[in-house]
Design an enzyme around this catalytic site. Sequence first.
Site, mmCIF file in Angstrom:
data_model
loop_
_atom_site.group_PDB
_atom_site.id
_atom_site.type_symbol
_atom_site.label_atom_id
_atom_site.label_comp_id
_atom_site.label_asym_id
_atom_site.label_seq_id
_atom_site.Cartn_x
_atom_site.Cartn_y
_atom_site.Cartn_z
ATOM 1 N N TYR A 173 -20.571 -27.055 19.701
ATOM 2 C CA TYR A 173 -20.500 -25.981 20.259
ATOM 3 C C TYR A 173 -18.824 -26.856 20.900
ATOM 4 O O TYR A 173 -17.627 -26.550 21.373
ATOM 5 C CB TYR A 173 -21.357 -26.274 20.795
ATOM 6 C CG TYR A 173 -21.322 -25.676 22.281
ATOM 7 C CD1 TYR A 173 -21.153 -24.653 23.002
ATOM 8 C CD2 TYR A 173 -20.992 -26.820 23.748
ATOM 9 C CE1 TYR A 173 -20.697 -23.814 23.923
ATOM 10 C CE2 TYR A 173 -20.678 -26.147 25.154
ATOM 11 C CZ TYR A 173 -20.437 -24.812 25.258
ATOM 12 O OH TYR A 173 -20.111 -24.056 26.266
ATOM 13 N N THR A 208 -26.828 -17.372 35.233
ATOM 14 C CA THR A 208 -26.622 -16.279 34.222
ATOM 15 C C THR A 208 -27.781 -15.722 34.552
ATOM 16 O O THR A 208 -28.821 -16.636 34.629
ATOM 17 C CB THR A 208 -26.272 -16.430 33.250
ATOM 18 O OG1 THR A 208 -27.034 -17.721 32.867
ATOM 19 C CG2 THR A 208 -24.674 -17.015 33.188
#
Length: 277
Positions: A173, A208
Site C-alpha cells: 500500500y 465509508t
Amino acid sequence: MLKDVVALVTGASRGVGRGIALELGNAGATVYMTGRTVEEGRSTARLPGTVSRTAEDVTRLGGQGIALRCDHTDDGQVQAVFDRIRQDQGRLDILVNNVWGGYEHFSDGTEFWNEKGFWSMPLARWDKMFHAGVRAHFVASALAAPMMIDRKSGLIVNISSFGAQRNDRGVAYGVAKAADDRLTGTMAYELQEFNVAAISLYPGLVRTESVTNAAEYFDLSNSESPQFLGRAVAALAADPNIMTKSGQVLVAASLALEYGFTDIDGTQPRPLTVDEA
C-alpha cells in the site's frame, strides 16, 4: 458552480468515489461514473451500493448522472468508457481517479489480521494494488489527457493517501500510494504547457461503509464524510488559479479552510499531519 462541466469519477459505487460524484452533481456537473456493481447485493466487497444508484442520486441533486459498468483492470472496458464520453460530450473537464484494488483481503476470507510483515502477505496483493490502483489511474489519465489537451483545460485528481509518506501502512500500500503521488507530479510536469492540472488529494479518516461497519475500532471524532472529498474536488475545479496547485499533494481538510467549505454536517475537520494520519 460547475454547470456545463463534464466529469468522470472512477470507482463510484460507494465510499469516497460515491461522495465525490454526489458533490460534483450537487454543483451542477454532468458526472459519468464507473463501477463494477450494478445490482444491489452483488458487491465483491459485500457492501451496499451500486454505481446505478449513485448516478440516480447525482441526478436527483441537480446534476446529470451517467453510470457505466467498468472493470478498470480491463483496458478494453476503460477505452469504451472514454469513447462513450467523447461520443456523448466531445469533452472531459475533470477526471477523478478514485478506483483502487488490493483491498480484497478485507472480505475474501484471507487471514489479513494474522499477517506480521510483507513476507507473510499474499504476493497477489502487490499486483492488485498496482494493476487495479496505480496502473488504473495511469490508463484513465492517458485516455483523458487528449480530450483535455484539445481544449487546453482540465483537472486530473488522483485520490491518494498519507500512507504514501508513512512506513506503517504495509509495504504494498505504501509503495503504491507513493507511486501514485509521483504519477501526479510527473503528469503535471508534462501537462503544464497545455493548462491541464494534476493533483494528489489526501483524505483524513473517511466514514465509508467499511469504516462505519467497524466504527468501534476507530476514533471518528475528526472524521470526514465521503462528500467532504467531493466538496474539495468541486472547489479545486472552480478555482481559476488551479494551475498554481498542479503537481502538488493536497489535504482535503486544508483545502476546506482555504476555500471556506465545511463537511455536510457543518463540522470543520482538522487537517492531519503525516504523524497523525
